[in-house]
Design a protein around this motif. Structure first.
Motif, PDB file in Angstrom:
ATOM      1  N   THR A  38      31.295  55.847  45.105  1.00 37.38           N
ATOM      2  CA  THR A  38      31.888  57.066  44.568  1.00 37.38           C
ATOM      3  C   THR A  38      31.690  58.226  45.545  1.00 37.38           C
ATOM      4  OG1 THR A  38      31.583  56.327  42.293  1.00 37.38           O
ATOM      5  CG2 THR A  38      31.866  58.704  42.639  1.00 37.38           C
ATOM      6  N   SER A  39      30.489  58.339  46.133  1.00 40.89           N
ATOM      7  CA  SER A  39      30.253  59.430  47.086  1.00 40.89           C
ATOM      8  C   SER A  39      31.111  59.270  48.341  1.00 40.89           C
ATOM      9  CB  SER A  39      28.770  59.521  47.451  1.00 40.89           C
ATOM     10  OG  SER A  39      28.379  58.463  48.290  1.00 40.89           O
ATOM     11  N   TRP A  40      31.472  58.032  48.685  1.00 37.06           N
ATOM     12  CA  TRP A  40      32.359  57.775  49.826  1.00 37.06           C
ATOM     13  C   TRP A  40      33.833  57.851  49.421  1.00 37.06           C
ATOM     14  CZ3 TRP A  40      29.318  52.781  51.377  1.00 37.06           C
ATOM     15  CH2 TRP A  40      28.079  53.147  51.927  1.00 37.06           C
ATOM     16  N   GLU A  41      34.111  58.183  48.152  1.00 40.44           N
ATOM     17  CA  GLU A  41      35.444  58.361  47.586  1.00 40.44           C
ATOM     18  C   GLU A  41      36.270  57.083  47.524  1.00 40.44           C
ATOM     19  OE1 GLU A  41      37.265  61.626  49.634  1.00 40.44           O
ATOM     20  OE2 GLU A  41      35.906  63.072  48.732  1.00 40.44           O
ATOM     21  N   VAL A  42      35.631  55.940  47.557  1.00 45.09           N
ATOM     22  CA  VAL A  42      36.375  54.674  47.428  1.00 45.09           C
ATOM     23  C   VAL A  42      36.990  54.593  46.038  1.00 45.09           C
ATOM     24  CG1 VAL A  42      36.188  52.149  47.448  1.00 45.09           C
ATOM     25  CG2 VAL A  42      34.927  53.507  49.126  1.00 45.09           C
ATOM     26  N   ASN A  43      36.303  55.125  45.022  1.00 46.08           N
ATOM     27  CA  ASN A  43      36.822  55.057  43.656  1.00 46.08           C
ATOM     28  C   ASN A  43      38.140  55.792  43.498  1.00 46.08           C
ATOM     29  OD1 ASN A  43      35.532  57.554  44.000  1.00 46.08           O
ATOM     30  ND2 ASN A  43      35.061  57.727  41.821  1.00 46.08           N
ATOM     31  N   SER A  44      38.294  56.936  44.165  1.00 44.25           N
ATOM     32  CA  SER A  44      39.536  57.701  44.011  1.00 44.25           C
ATOM     33  C   SER A  44      40.609  57.299  45.013  1.00 44.25           C
ATOM     34  CB  SER A  44      39.253  59.203  44.119  1.00 44.25           C
ATOM     35  OG  SER A  44      38.676  59.506  45.371  1.00 44.25           O
ATOM     36  N   LEU A  45      40.219  56.882  46.220  1.00 40.43           N
ATOM     37  CA  LEU A  45      41.201  56.532  47.242  1.00 40.43           C
ATOM     38  C   LEU A  45      41.713  55.100  47.113  1.00 40.43           C
ATOM     39  CD1 LEU A  45      39.506  58.273  50.294  1.00 40.43           C
ATOM     40  CD2 LEU A  45      41.440  59.088  48.950  1.00 40.43           C
ATOM     41  N   CYS A  46      40.862  54.193  46.657  1.00 42.64           N
ATOM     42  CA  CYS A  46      41.224  52.774  46.516  1.00 42.64           C
ATOM     43  C   CYS A  46      40.606  52.228  45.234  1.00 42.64           C
ATOM     44  CB  CYS A  46      40.723  51.972  47.709  1.00 42.64           C
ATOM     45  SG  CYS A  46      41.376  52.478  49.281  1.00 42.64           S
ATOM     46  N   PRO A  47      41.119  52.619  44.070  1.00 44.64           N
ATOM     47  CA  PRO A  47      40.475  52.223  42.811  1.00 44.64           C
ATOM     48  C   PRO A  47      40.381  50.715  42.611  1.00 44.64           C
ATOM     49  CG  PRO A  47      42.494  53.470  42.397  1.00 44.64           C
ATOM     50  CD  PRO A  47      42.267  53.484  43.858  1.00 44.64           C
ATOM     51  N   GLU A  48      41.394  49.959  43.029  1.00 43.66           N
ATOM     52  CA  GLU A  48      41.339  48.504  42.855  1.00 43.66           C
ATOM     53  C   GLU A  48      40.218  47.898  43.699  1.00 43.66           C
ATOM     54  OE1 GLU A  48      44.140  44.671  43.754  1.00 43.66           O
ATOM     55  OE2 GLU A  48      45.112  46.451  42.925  1.00 43.66           O
ATOM     56  N   SER A  49      40.088  48.352  44.940  1.00 41.83           N
ATOM     57  CA  SER A  49      39.012  47.866  45.806  1.00 41.83           C
ATOM     58  C   SER A  49      37.647  48.303  45.287  1.00 41.83           C
ATOM     59  CB  SER A  49      39.213  48.370  47.235  1.00 41.83           C
ATOM     60  OG  SER A  49      40.400  47.842  47.776  1.00 41.83           O
ATOM     61  N   PHE A  50      37.575  49.497  44.717  1.00 46.57           N
ATOM     62  CA  PHE A  50      36.331  49.996  44.131  1.00 46.57           C
ATOM     63  C   PHE A  50      35.850  49.046  43.040  1.00 46.57           C
ATOM     64  CE2 PHE A  50      34.444  52.614  40.688  1.00 46.57           C
ATOM     65  CZ  PHE A  50      33.313  53.072  41.339  1.00 46.57           C
ATOM     66  N   HIS A  51      36.737  48.686  42.131  1.00 47.82           N
ATOM     67  CA  HIS A  51      36.353  47.794  41.035  1.00 47.82           C
ATOM     68  C   HIS A  51      36.052  46.383  41.541  1.00 47.82           C
ATOM     69  CE1 HIS A  51      36.874  50.799  37.979  1.00 47.82           C
ATOM     70  NE2 HIS A  51      38.055  51.098  38.494  1.00 47.82           N
ATOM     71  N   SER A  52      36.809  45.922  42.529  1.00 52.25           N
ATOM     72  CA  SER A  52      36.514  44.614  43.124  1.00 52.25           C
ATOM     73  C   SER A  52      35.130  44.621  43.759  1.00 52.25           C
ATOM     74  CB  SER A  52      37.564  44.252  44.184  1.00 52.25           C
ATOM     75  OG  SER A  52      38.832  44.058  43.599  1.00 52.25           O
ATOM     76  N   ALA A  53      34.809  45.692  44.465  1.00 56.48           N
ATOM     77  CA  ALA A  53      33.493  45.800  45.112  1.00 56.48           C
ATOM     78  C   ALA A  53      32.373  45.779  44.082  1.00 56.48           C
ATOM     79  CB  ALA A  53      33.420  47.070  45.959  1.00 56.48           C
ATOM     80  N   LEU A  54      32.560  46.457  42.970  1.00 56.14           N
ATOM     81  CA  LEU A  54      31.527  46.469  41.937  1.00 56.14           C
ATOM     82  C   LEU A  54      31.320  45.076  41.344  1.00 56.14           C
ATOM     83  CD1 LEU A  54      32.229  49.835  40.089  1.00 56.14           C
ATOM     84  CD2 LEU A  54      30.522  49.345  41.854  1.00 56.14           C
ATOM     85  N   ILE A  55      32.386  44.326  41.173  1.00 53.23           N
ATOM     86  CA  ILE A  55      32.256  42.953  40.671  1.00 53.23           C
ATOM     87  C   ILE A  55      31.535  42.088  41.696  1.00 53.23           C
ATOM     88  CG2 ILE A  55      33.542  40.854  40.055  1.00 53.23           C
ATOM     89  CD1 ILE A  55      35.682  42.773  38.834  1.00 53.23           C
ATOM     90  N   ILE A  56      31.884  42.245  42.970  1.00 48.32           N
ATOM     91  CA  ILE A  56      31.227  41.466  44.029  1.00 48.32           C
ATOM     92  C   ILE A  56      29.736  41.785  44.084  1.00 48.32           C
ATOM     93  CG2 ILE A  56      31.076  41.143  46.534  1.00 48.32           C
ATOM     94  CD1 ILE A  56      34.184  41.506  46.559  1.00 48.32           C
ATOM     95  N   VAL A  57      29.387  43.060  44.040  1.00 47.73           N
ATOM     96  CA  VAL A  57      27.972  43.452  44.045  1.00 47.73           C
ATOM     97  C   VAL A  57      27.266  42.837  42.836  1.00 47.73           C
ATOM     98  CG1 VAL A  57      26.372  45.388  43.759  1.00 47.73           C
ATOM     99  CG2 VAL A  57      28.257  45.554  45.393  1.00 47.73           C
ATOM    100  N   ALA A  58      27.888  42.922  41.671  1.00 47.10           N
ATOM    101  CA  ALA A  58      27.272  42.367  40.462  1.00 47.10           C
ATOM    102  C   ALA A  58      27.003  40.875  40.608  1.00 47.10           C
ATOM    103  CB  ALA A  58      28.170  42.628  39.251  1.00 47.10           C
ATOM    104  N   GLU A  59      27.968  40.137  41.120  1.00 50.20           N
ATOM    105  CA  GLU A  59      27.811  38.682  41.263  1.00 50.20           C
ATOM    106  C   GLU A  59      26.756  38.332  42.303  1.00 50.20           C
ATOM    107  OE1 GLU A  59      28.910  36.493  39.265  1.00 50.20           O
ATOM    108  OE2 GLU A  59      30.224  37.849  38.164  1.00 50.20           O
ATOM    109  N   LEU A  60      26.797  38.990  43.462  1.00 48.89           N
ATOM    110  CA  LEU A  60      25.832  38.664  44.517  1.00 48.89           C
ATOM    111  C   LEU A  60      24.420  39.093  44.136  1.00 48.89           C
ATOM    112  CD1 LEU A  60      27.849  39.443  47.781  1.00 48.89           C
ATOM    113  CD2 LEU A  60      27.606  37.270  46.544  1.00 48.89           C
TER     114      LEU A  60
END
Length: 162
Positions: A38-60
């Motif tokens: 969020t501080s790097w603005e991935v959530n607002s600039l690339c919302p789909e990638s933001f949510h994908s990244a959160l799922i990847i972090v959760a799984e790993l």
């Protein structure tokens, strides 16, 4: 497993955290990832990638706290956002390192998963969401599981990434 690409930017935005190999440590890792992305603005600039990244972090992180757990040892979560000039993309790299180098992750055969199984699909999600992922050995007996997401360069100003 997908192949890794070299990065060009010598000074990526990055954060590394050492977390306990527990469900609470995995939860803190998810929260940390959300805060930094969020501080790097991935959530607002690339919302789909933001949510994908959160799922990847959760799984790993879950895999590290369950399968990579060694009593008294934690796992490491690293995030970095780096510009790749050759391909005009920004790469978000997620790394989770644990102390169980003897337990390398293997992508399961989707036909082998029972339809009512409550686990066993994490790496399948990582494989589906990441542009690349893989594992690296770490000395003396550890491993890093990494995943990368390509973000459109035009959404990240050059001065914001460096």
């Amino acid at each position: 497993m997908k192949s890794e690409i070299p990065l060009d930017d010598p000074a990526p935005r990055a954060h590394t955290a050492l977390l306990s190999s527990t469900p609470k440590g995995a939860a803190i890792g998810r929260r940390t990832a959300r805060q930094y992305l969020t501080s790097w603005e991935v959530n607002s600039l690339c919302p789909e990638s933001f949510h994908s990244a959160l799922i990847i972090v959760a799984e790993l992180a879950a895999n590290a706290s369950i399968h990579g757990r060694t009593p008294g040892r934690g796992f490491e979560l690293s995030l970095s956002l780096t510009s790749v000039r050759r391909s005009r993309t920004t790469v978000l790299r997620i790394e989770v390192s644990d102390c169980r180098g003897d337990k390398r992750p293997v992508l399961p055969d989707p036909r082998a998963c029972s339809t009512d199984a409550q686990s066993g699909r994490g790496l399948t999600l990582v494989d589906a969401l990441a542009d690349r992922w893989g594992t690296l050995a770490r000395e003396p007996n550890a491993k890093t599981v990494w995943a990368e997401l390509d973000l459109p360069e035009e959404k990240f100003a050059a001065d914001a990434v460096a």
